[in-house]
Design a protein around this motif. Structure first.
Motif, PDB file in Angstrom:
ATOM      1  N   ILE A  93      27.641   5.108 -25.187  1.00  0.00           N
ATOM      2  CA  ILE A  93      26.460   5.947 -25.536  1.00  0.00           C
ATOM      3  C   ILE A  93      26.756   7.252 -24.535  1.00  0.00           C
ATOM      4  O   ILE A  93      27.104   7.004 -23.122  1.00  0.00           O
ATOM      5  CB  ILE A  93      25.121   5.427 -25.322  1.00  0.00           C
ATOM      6  CG1 ILE A  93      24.763   4.084 -25.745  1.00  0.00           C
ATOM      7  CG2 ILE A  93      23.951   6.437 -25.475  1.00  0.00           C
ATOM      8  CD1 ILE A  93      25.115   4.036 -27.461  1.00  0.00           C
TER       9      ILE A  93
ATOM     10  N   SER B  17      27.245   8.710 -29.879  1.00  0.00           N
ATOM     11  CA  SER B  17      27.631   7.272 -29.626  1.00  0.00           C
ATOM     12  C   SER B  17      29.067   7.269 -30.207  1.00  0.00           C
ATOM     13  O   SER B  17      29.736   8.033 -31.009  1.00  0.00           O
ATOM     14  CB  SER B  17      26.939   6.302 -30.229  1.00  0.00           C
ATOM     15  OG  SER B  17      26.551   6.570 -31.536  1.00  0.00           O
TER      16      SER B  17
ATOM     17  N   SER C  93      28.309   0.678 -16.682  1.00  0.00           N
ATOM     18  CA  SER C  93      28.276  -0.463 -17.656  1.00  0.00           C
ATOM     19  C   SER C  93      27.019  -1.501 -17.405  1.00  0.00           C
ATOM     20  O   SER C  93      26.717  -1.717 -16.265  1.00  0.00           O
ATOM     21  CB  SER C  93      29.540  -1.365 -17.503  1.00  0.00           C
ATOM     22  OG  SER C  93      30.828  -0.506 -17.728  1.00  0.00           O
ATOM     23  N   SER C  94      26.585  -1.822 -18.474  1.00  0.00           N
ATOM     24  CA  SER C  94      25.381  -2.647 -18.432  1.00  0.00           C
ATOM     25  C   SER C  94      25.636  -3.890 -17.798  1.00  0.00           C
ATOM     26  O   SER C  94      26.853  -4.708 -17.816  1.00  0.00           O
ATOM     27  CB  SER C  94      24.935  -2.799 -19.937  1.00  0.00           C
ATOM     28  OG  SER C  94      23.909  -3.911 -20.019  1.00  0.00           O
TER      29      SER C  94
ATOM     30  N   ARG D 299      26.331 -10.109 -27.786  1.00  0.00           N
ATOM     31  CA  ARG D 299      26.396  -9.884 -26.491  1.00  0.00           C
ATOM     32  C   ARG D 299      26.306 -11.307 -25.573  1.00  0.00           C
ATOM     33  O   ARG D 299      26.936 -11.410 -24.727  1.00  0.00           O
ATOM     34  CB  ARG D 299      25.302  -8.783 -26.220  1.00  0.00           C
ATOM     35  CG  ARG D 299      25.514  -7.532 -26.429  1.00  0.00           C
ATOM     36  CD  ARG D 299      26.517  -6.927 -25.661  1.00  0.00           C
ATOM     37  NE  ARG D 299      25.977  -6.915 -24.331  1.00  0.00           N
ATOM     38  CZ  ARG D 299      26.691  -6.965 -23.278  1.00  0.00           C
ATOM     39  NH1 ARG D 299      27.427  -8.081 -23.163  1.00  0.00           N
ATOM     40  NH2 ARG D 299      26.028  -6.774 -21.881  1.00  0.00           N
TER      41      ARG D 299
ATOM     42  N   HIS E 274      33.070  -2.609 -27.170  1.00  0.00           N
ATOM     43  CA  HIS E 274      31.754  -2.333 -26.969  1.00  0.00           C
ATOM     44  C   HIS E 274      31.020  -0.871 -27.317  1.00  0.00           C
ATOM     45  O   HIS E 274      31.900  -0.081 -27.841  1.00  0.00           O
ATOM     46  CB  HIS E 274      31.542  -2.439 -25.288  1.00  0.00           C
ATOM     47  CG  HIS E 274      32.466  -1.362 -24.622  1.00  0.00           C
ATOM     48  ND1 HIS E 274      33.618  -1.403 -24.435  1.00  0.00           N
ATOM     49  CD2 HIS E 274      31.888  -0.341 -24.179  1.00  0.00           C
ATOM     50  CE1 HIS E 274      34.175  -0.501 -23.812  1.00  0.00           C
ATOM     51  NE2 HIS E 274      33.343   0.507 -23.500  1.00  0.00           N
ATOM     52  N   TYR E 275      29.817  -0.783 -27.216  1.00  0.00           N
ATOM     53  CA  TYR E 275      29.052   0.433 -27.473  1.00  0.00           C
ATOM     54  C   TYR E 275      29.256   1.284 -26.310  1.00  0.00           C
ATOM     55  O   TYR E 275      29.215   0.774 -25.217  1.00  0.00           O
ATOM     56  CB  TYR E 275      27.728   0.095 -27.864  1.00  0.00           C
ATOM     57  CG  TYR E 275      27.535  -0.389 -29.163  1.00  0.00           C
ATOM     58  CD1 TYR E 275      28.272  -1.074 -29.958  1.00  0.00           C
ATOM     59  CD2 TYR E 275      26.020  -0.488 -29.626  1.00  0.00           C
ATOM     60  CE1 TYR E 275      28.025  -1.783 -31.237  1.00  0.00           C
ATOM     61  CE2 TYR E 275      25.505  -1.349 -30.658  1.00  0.00           C
ATOM     62  CZ  TYR E 275      26.615  -2.048 -31.246  1.00  0.00           C
ATOM     63  OH  TYR E 275      26.289  -2.810 -32.506  1.00  0.00           O
TER      64      TYR E 275
ATOM     65  N   LEU F 110      27.470  -2.610 -22.873  1.00  0.00           N
ATOM     66  CA  LEU F 110      27.391  -1.346 -23.117  1.00  0.00           C
ATOM     67  C   LEU F 110      27.518  -0.479 -22.131  1.00  0.00           C
ATOM     68  O   LEU F 110      27.439  -0.705 -21.204  1.00  0.00           O
ATOM     69  CB  LEU F 110      25.898  -1.037 -23.804  1.00  0.00           C
ATOM     70  CG  LEU F 110      25.363   0.236 -24.059  1.00  0.00           C
ATOM     71  CD1 LEU F 110      24.384   0.113 -25.388  1.00  0.00           C
ATOM     72  CD2 LEU F 110      24.976   1.160 -23.085  1.00  0.00           C
ATOM     73  N   GLU F 111      28.258   0.708 -22.552  1.00  0.00           N
ATOM     74  CA  GLU F 111      28.832   1.729 -21.453  1.00  0.00           C
ATOM     75  C   GLU F 111      27.847   3.075 -21.837  1.00  0.00           C
ATOM     76  O   GLU F 111      27.943   3.670 -22.667  1.00  0.00           O
ATOM     77  CB  GLU F 111      30.295   1.851 -21.505  1.00  0.00           C
ATOM     78  CG  GLU F 111      30.625   2.917 -20.710  1.00  0.00           C
ATOM     79  CD  GLU F 111      32.309   3.312 -20.759  1.00  0.00           C
ATOM     80  OE1 GLU F 111      32.833   4.027 -19.858  1.00  0.00           O
ATOM     81  OE2 GLU F 111      32.792   2.492 -21.776  1.00  0.00           O
TER      82      GLU F 111
ATOM     83  N   ASP G 145      21.120  -1.232 -23.312  1.00  0.00           N
ATOM     84  CA  ASP G 145      21.857  -2.494 -24.076  1.00  0.00           C
ATOM     85  C   ASP G 145      20.797  -3.525 -24.644  1.00  0.00           C
ATOM     86  O   ASP G 145      20.954  -4.143 -25.764  1.00  0.00           O
ATOM     87  CB  ASP G 145      22.486  -3.258 -22.785  1.00  0.00           C
ATOM     88  CG  ASP G 145      23.900  -4.046 -23.281  1.00  0.00           C
ATOM     89  OD1 ASP G 145      23.757  -4.167 -24.688  1.00  0.00           O
ATOM     90  OD2 ASP G 145      24.441  -4.618 -22.329  1.00  0.00           O
TER      91      ASP G 145
ATOM     92  N   TYR H 175      23.789  -8.138 -32.753  1.00  0.00           N
ATOM     93  CA  TYR H 175      24.397  -7.892 -31.651  1.00  0.00           C
ATOM     94  C   TYR H 175      23.726  -8.701 -30.354  1.00  0.00           C
ATOM     95  O   TYR H 175      24.610  -8.650 -29.653  1.00  0.00           O
ATOM     96  CB  TYR H 175      23.547  -6.205 -31.297  1.00  0.00           C
ATOM     97  CG  TYR H 175      24.018  -5.576 -30.247  1.00  0.00           C
ATOM     98  CD1 TYR H 175      25.336  -4.903 -29.962  1.00  0.00           C
ATOM     99  CD2 TYR H 175      23.254  -5.502 -29.048  1.00  0.00           C
ATOM    100  CE1 TYR H 175      25.719  -4.227 -28.948  1.00  0.00           C
ATOM    101  CE2 TYR H 175      23.499  -4.814 -27.751  1.00  0.00           C
ATOM    102  CZ  TYR H 175      24.955  -4.295 -27.821  1.00  0.00           C
ATOM    103  OH  TYR H 175      25.117  -3.648 -26.412  1.00  0.00           O
TER     104      TYR H 175
END
Length: 651
Positions: free
Chosen positions: A552, A539, A646-647, A585, A549-550, A593-594, A573, A581
């Motif tokens: 993964i 990550s 992407s979420s 969000r 953003h996160y 989250l990506e 996500d 978090y």
């Protein structure tokens, strides 16, 4: 290890423990039942007649301490268990005596003098004078040692070797002191867990198929040898003697372990393991990751290995002269063995149970399987078939903490009994703020209390481990969160929870390695219907965009459709349940989250990079979070990204 005469001892399988056992009540009462001490207790730490030699901890007999010989004599499993029983019945007193011995041995150390300890050895003075520390606090002292300062910096005796931590997260390994006392402590830990393991799974005469790898050794500016803790152990004859005593003689010559080329080393480990396939009673590597990697490699090279055995000629892919010479001495033409291996391999279904099929006398698979190694257990169980997986002991490059004395427990539930004579242990109580999710222990920003002693911990509570060692670390915070599962006599049994350091955080969100692991496990379930596995993951926090953003990264065993991977991104996500978090969000102060998909072989490239820095495979842990400073690993990840999703979970 090189081929040496085996120490042949009868299987040590005592019918029952010599009293004592596991309790979950107050440990104080256990001290009332201390039995007659054993005739000796081999371990690191206490005094000897020659103060310049390696120091060993004596048996604790009342308030008196008996001087011991320098090295551990050979001892049966039953005697080892009896010693453990005696020590753990009065762990509080053993701890006080251990601290006293550490401080007496190192009374002249500059570090202790700096904080005004002035030769005092009692627990109260030690705690009041010496502060808790982390590596950055002692780094200047260790650097002086590395630069050649031979004075009593951290210990009375000069430190002549340094261990390197893995450095897989930040990209920069740390120097840590290593000495003879730490070597003896290692043998004591291994010896204890082996005694309990051998009681359940007696191995008798046999060999261990060990996937162990040395690393590059460097000499610091001051002439101090620096290498990984694994290499520091394996380069010492004393370690080899101790491992033979507990029937852990490897199949491979030393030249294979210290081969400068990892791929050649692994190939020869597999080959030597096949040559001695009927004699192998246990399969071992330091980490579950390297075990999985070894058998993934076996899938690719097994036919070449069969050809080597059939003809008695080592493959040309092994080019290191010393390795070729050493392996060729034990490699003889054996068409019958080659045909047998070929038949077994071709009869397997997707390599399920390859270990018991090819090594039919193996009793178990052994290695560190907790924490960041848990994601590899599914694949390792696939290779192990019906064989039990046994998690190895609890320690770090800084020092050891406890042994696994419950080998029949699955790795996910393993606990570690602290050996009270190998160091002085403290535990920082960690309390969760009101309103935090009780079950989500990994992502809590804990409230700390004053550290408590080994026998003062409470069952069910969570702590951070603090160690004081014979190698010059004083009140050193390991950064590990553990839960007290119970007591064995008066010593606690710890369950490892996670590393305390945050992995993913942008503002008020707090997620650790354990949270990441749980999120990946949840999202990976979506792939199971298509029989696709997450080979490995890591990550990163992307802060170049606003909001951050996160990210993964996944490497997959096969291609998945865009629809499935988009669903996986949403699942990841939503799986991060930390309140900070979720709230961030929802109000969009943290972006979607990506999920980035990597080419096959990306994590192998990261491993190769780690090895190029002088690391050893047996020390490698996939970094679950990549710091921005680890630019080379980020370059590898970004260069190998093939798709990004992407979420849309939060709109």
């Amino acid at each position: 290890m090189s081929q040496a005469p085996e120490v042949l001892l009868p299987p040590c399988v005592p019918e029952k423990l010599a009293g004592g056992g596991r309790v979950a009540a107050s440990p104080d009462r256990a001290a009332e039942h201390a039995s007659k001490p054993p005739p000796f207790l081999p371990s690191a730490g206490a005094g000897s007649a020659d103060p310049s030699g390696p120091q060993l901890i004596p048996p604790f007999i009342g308030d008196k301490a008996k001087i011991l010989p320098v090295q551990m004599p050979t001892c049966s499993c039953e005697e080892t268990i009896n010693e453990f029983e005696t020590l753990t019945r009065d762990a509080g007193r053993v701890q006080r005596d251990t601290l006293k011995k550490i401080l007496e041995l190192n009374a002249d150390a500059e570090y202790l003098k700096h904080f005004g300890l002035e030769g005092r050895t009692d627990v109260e003075s030690f705690k009041s004078c010496i502060p808790l520390c982390v590596h950055s606090d002692i780094e200047p002292y260790i650097q002086r040692i590395a630069d050649g300062d031979c004075s009593s910096v951290l210990t009375r005796k000069p430190i002549t070797s340094l261990s390197l931590s893995s450095g897989t997260t930040g990209g920069k390994p740390k120097f840590l002191p290593f000495n003879d006392e730490l070597l003896e402590t290692t043998l004591q830990i291994f010896r204890t867990s082996y005694a309990f393991r051998n009681r359940e799974y007696p191995v008798g005469k046999g060999k261990a198929l060990q996937f162990i790898y040395g690393s590059k050794q460097m000499v610091t500016k001051g002439g101090i040898l620096a290498t990984t803790a694994t290499t520091n152990l394996y380069r010492r004859p004393r370690y080899k003697e101790g491992m033979e005593d507990i029937k852990s003689q490897g199949c491979s010559p030393d030249e294979v372990i210290f081969c400068p080329d990892f791929n050649q080393s692994l190939y020869c480990h597999l080959l030597c393991g096949l040559i001695y396939s009927d004699e192998v009673h246990q399969v071992f590597s330091t980490f579950a990751h390297s075990l999985v990697h070894a058998f993934q490699t076996f899938e690719e090279v097994w036919e070449d290995l069969c050809a080597d055995i059939r003809d008695g000629v080592l493959s040309e892919k092994v080019t290191v002269p010393s390795v070729r010479e050493a392996v060729s001495k034990i490699l003889k033409p054996n068409p019958e063995l080659a045909d047998s291996i070929y038949k077994k391999c071709t009869g397997l279904s997707n390599w399920y149970g390859v270990i018991p099929a090819v090594w039919p006398n193996a009793k178990y698979v052994y290695g560190i399987m907790t924490g960041s190694m848990e994601p590899y257990l599914k694949k390792l169980r696939h290779y192990a078939g019906h064989l039990p997986l046994i998690s190895a002991d609890y320690g770090a490059s800084e020092g050891w903490v406890g042994s696994n004395i419950n080998p029949t427990v699955p790795p996910e539930e393993v606990t570690y009994a602290v050996l009270p004579q190998i160091g002085y242990f403290e535990f920082i109580p960690l309390e969760k703020p009101k309103g935090e999710d009780v079950e989500n222990s990994a992502s809590i920003h804990y409230i700390e209390s004053e550290p408590v002693g080994l026998t003062e911990v409470e069952v069910g509570k969570i702590y951070e481990v603090v160690i004081t060692t014979f190698a010059g670390l004083y009140r050193y915070r390991l950064g590990d969160i553990v839960k007290i599962a119970g007591f064995y006599n008066s010593t606690p049994e710890l369950r490892f929870i996670c590393r305390r350091s945050l992995v993913l955080s942008i503002n008020i969100d707090k997620n650790t390695e354990k949270d990441l692991q749980l999120a990946v496990e949840e999202a990976a379930k979506i792939l199971e219907g298509d029989k696709i596995e997450v080979v490995d993951f890591t990550s990163f926090v992307e802060k170049s965009s606003d909001p951050g953003h996160y990210v993964i990264f996944w490497e997959l065993s096969a291609d998945a459709s865009d629809d499935i991977l988009s669903t996986c991104a949403n699942c990841l996500d939503l799986a991060f349940a930390d309140a900070g978090y979720v709230g961030s969000r929802k109000i969009k102060t943290i972006g979607p989250l990506e999920l980035r998909i990597l080419r096959k072989g990306t994590f192998k490239e990261i491993l190769d990079h780690f090895l190029s820095l002088g690391g050893a495979v047996s020390q490698f842990k996939t970094p679950r979070f990549v710091n921005p400073s680890n630019s080379k690993v980020l370059q590898i990840l970004n260069r190998n990204t093939t798709h990004s999703y992407s979420s849309t979970a939060y709109g």
